[in-house]
Design a protein around this motif. Structure first.
Motif, short mmCIF file in Angstrom:
data_model
loop_
_atom_site.label_atom_id
_atom_site.label_comp_id
_atom_site.label_asym_id
_atom_site.label_seq_id
_atom_site.Cartn_x
_atom_site.Cartn_y
_atom_site.Cartn_z
N LYS A 291 22.37 -78.06 6.36
CA LYS A 291 23.39 -78.04 5.32
C LYS A 291 22.79 -78.00 3.92
CE LYS A 291 27.24 -80.01 7.92
NZ LYS A 291 28.24 -81.10 8.03
N ALA A 292 21.65 -78.67 3.73
CA ALA A 292 20.99 -78.62 2.43
C ALA A 292 20.51 -77.21 2.13
CB ALA A 292 19.82 -79.59 2.39
N ALA A 293 19.98 -76.52 3.14
CA ALA A 293 19.55 -75.13 2.95
C ALA A 293 20.73 -74.24 2.62
CB ALA A 293 18.84 -74.63 4.21
N THR A 294 21.85 -74.47 3.29
CA THR A 294 23.05 -73.69 3.00
C THR A 294 23.53 -73.94 1.57
OG1 THR A 294 23.72 -73.73 5.32
CG2 THR A 294 25.43 -73.26 3.71
N LEU A 295 23.52 -75.20 1.16
CA LEU A 295 23.90 -75.54 -0.22
C LEU A 295 23.00 -74.81 -1.21
CD1 LEU A 295 25.57 -77.34 -2.18
CD2 LEU A 295 23.75 -79.05 -1.94
N ALA A 296 21.69 -74.80 -0.95
CA ALA A 296 20.73 -74.20 -1.87
C ALA A 296 20.90 -72.70 -1.97
CB ALA A 296 19.31 -74.55 -1.45
N PHE A 297 21.06 -72.03 -0.83
CA PHE A 297 21.14 -70.56 -0.87
C PHE A 297 22.49 -70.08 -1.40
CE2 PHE A 297 17.46 -70.94 1.92
CZ PHE A 297 16.63 -69.97 1.37
N THR A 298 23.57 -70.81 -1.11
CA THR A 298 24.86 -70.40 -1.66
C THR A 298 24.94 -70.65 -3.15
OG1 THR A 298 25.78 -72.54 -0.97
CG2 THR A 298 26.18 -70.65 0.48
N ALA A 299 24.23 -71.66 -3.64
CA ALA A 299 24.21 -71.93 -5.08
C ALA A 299 23.18 -71.08 -5.81
CB ALA A 299 23.95 -73.41 -5.35
N GLY A 300 22.08 -70.75 -5.12
CA GLY A 300 20.99 -70.03 -5.76
C GLY A 300 21.16 -68.53 -5.80
N GLY A 301 22.09 -67.99 -5.01
CA GLY A 301 22.30 -66.54 -5.00
C GLY A 301 23.51 -66.16 -5.83
N ASN A 302 23.64 -64.85 -6.06
CA ASN A 302 24.76 -64.37 -6.86
C ASN A 302 25.39 -63.13 -6.25
OD1 ASN A 302 23.01 -65.91 -9.01
ND2 ASN A 302 25.06 -65.74 -9.86
N ASN A 303 26.64 -62.91 -6.58
CA ASN A 303 27.43 -61.80 -6.05
C ASN A 303 27.14 -60.56 -6.88
OD1 ASN A 303 29.35 -60.10 -5.03
ND2 ASN A 303 31.07 -61.51 -5.26
N PHE A 304 25.97 -59.95 -6.64
CA PHE A 304 25.54 -58.84 -7.48
C PHE A 304 26.46 -57.64 -7.37
CE2 PHE A 304 23.26 -58.58 -3.44
CZ PHE A 304 23.59 -57.30 -3.03
N GLU A 305 27.07 -57.44 -6.18
CA GLU A 305 27.96 -56.29 -6.03
C GLU A 305 29.16 -56.41 -6.95
OE1 GLU A 305 28.99 -59.16 -2.70
OE2 GLU A 305 27.20 -58.39 -3.68
N LEU A 306 29.69 -57.63 -7.11
CA LEU A 306 30.80 -57.83 -8.03
C LEU A 306 30.33 -57.69 -9.48
CD1 LEU A 306 33.68 -58.66 -8.75
CD2 LEU A 306 32.96 -61.05 -8.58
N ALA A 307 29.17 -58.27 -9.80
CA ALA A 307 28.65 -58.19 -11.17
C ALA A 307 28.40 -56.75 -11.58
CB ALA A 307 27.36 -59.01 -11.29
N ILE A 308 27.82 -55.96 -10.67
CA ILE A 308 27.55 -54.56 -10.98
C ILE A 308 28.85 -53.79 -11.13
CG2 ILE A 308 26.57 -52.42 -10.06
CD1 ILE A 308 24.40 -54.18 -8.73
N ALA A 309 29.81 -54.03 -10.22
CA ALA A 309 31.09 -53.33 -10.29
C ALA A 309 31.82 -53.64 -11.59
CB ALA A 309 31.96 -53.71 -9.09
N VAL A 310 31.83 -54.91 -12.01
CA VAL A 310 32.50 -55.29 -13.25
C VAL A 310 31.78 -54.68 -14.46
CG1 VAL A 310 32.99 -57.24 -14.79
CG2 VAL A 310 33.50 -57.41 -12.35
#
Length: 369
Positions: A291-310
């Protein structure tokens, strides 16, 4: 009731494809950059192939990438995740308060004289990860059910909060601080549509695949026979997506190395600080390693497809904002795949979870023994 076998850190061993994943990713990045450089018009052509404003090649790659991993989720266990406040509350705080504020600060510190790139980075900070995090989490031995819940939660908050946070960090807060302001014209429907496509479709497909597969032949057959067949498509989708993303602005990335380096520096600091801070937070609140790994990767990553589209929809495909968005995965992909190995090495610092049941399956679908 089917017979199940224990899984856990001891049972997890990287398959051949897993072990050499950084090599495949580097090859995909190089191919994408090469195509973008050799075919300068390819980026614009890829952008123009859209369905209701969403890049079709990117959408196709992400759907293929996410479906096999979401088909592995045991949806009958999601209720145990939704009751875990030690996971949900830190996730919301890290994703929707700490993350956007941190990248806003880093963008202004490192890019005070480059407003287009700065705005692009701030947009990246507002777009919380819902796609590639599924892959990184699975590679690191994170909790799949927790990842499914957190990306779904991020999607809901993204629809509700993205436009508001865009106004706050690009206009309101800079105005209060006496800094240069910008605007972001994006509707709630545009964000919701992106969430429905990039998460809703593979999530529904994964749920139906598991439900119908287990109903027809049982869980043992589903996890030992079917998942290994569909599993490799996660890697194929990931590599295809990386090629398309890097081809979008391959020419700009190669011809403007100093600009790319200036964009990359705050991103490097952002990913490292968010991931490490989230892992420490998980350990501090008593989460086990998955669960700690899941917390870290979900917080540490970003939705680049949305950012690029916007960025493309608001400022144009060749804008500095769009370039900053594309540089996001240029940095995120190698950094987070490296952090997968850091996470695996850090398992010994966490309390060991109770043994789970069911055959452990690698991101490619191969049963781990």
């Amino acid at each position: 009731m089917t017979t199940e076998v224990p899984s856990g850190p001891v049972a997890r061993r990287l398959s051949f494809l897993d072990r050499f994943l950084p090599v495949w990713i580097l090859i995909a990045m190089s191919v994408g950059l090469g195509l973008g450089r050799l075919l300068p018009g390819l980026g614009n052509a890829l952008v123009e192939v859209t369905v209701t404003g969403i890049s079709l090649p990117i959408a196709l790659g992400l759907l293929v990438m996410m479906y096999p991993v979401l088909a592995k989720v045991r949806y009958d266990r999601l209720d145990t995740v939704t009751r875990d406040r030690r996971l949900l509350i830190p996730s919301l705080v890290l994703n929707w308060i700490v993350g956007p504020a941190l990248l806003f600060a880093l963008a202004w510190i490192f890019l005070p004289d480059l407003p287009e790139y700065r705005t692009g980075l701030i947009i990246v900070g507002l777009a919380r990860c819902i796609a590639m995090v599924i892959i990184w989490n699975d590679l690191a031995g994170g909790d799949r059910e927790a990842a499914a819940v957190l990306v779904a939660l991020n999607s809901v908050f993204q629809v509700l909060a993205f436009s508001l946070l865009g106004w706050f960090y690009l206009s309101a807060l800079p105005g209060w601080l006496g800094l240069e302001q910008a605007t972001l014209d994006v509707s709630v429907w545009e964000i919701a549509r992106s969430m429905l496509i990039f998460l809703g479709i593979p999530l529904l497909a994964g749920f139906l695949t598991r439900h119908l597969g287990e109903k027809a032949k049982g869980r043992t057959w589903y996890e030992a026979e079917l998942l290994p067949r569909i599993g490799p498509f996660a890697l194929y989708g990931l590599l295809f997506t990386i090629i398309v993303l890097f081809a979008l602005q391959g020419d700009a990335i190669i011809s403007q190395p100093l600009d790319v380096a200036r964009i990359a520096l705050p991103l490097l600091m952002y990913f490292a600080l968010m991931w490490a801070g989230s892992m420490v937070t998980g350990r501090a609140v008593g989460l086990d390693y998955p669960k700690a790994a899941t917390l870290a990767f979900t917080a540490g990553g970003n939705n680049f497809e949305l950012a690029i589209a916007v960025a493309i929809a608001t400022f144009g495909a060749t804008s500095g904002q769009a370039l900053a968005g594309v540089v996001g995965p240029l940095i995120e992909v190698p950094v987070l795949i490296s952090l997968v190995y850091v996470a695996l090495a850090a398992r010994r610092f966490f309390p060991q979870p109770a043994p789970a049941v069911g055959p452990a399956v690698s991101p490619e679908g191969n049963a781990r023994v």
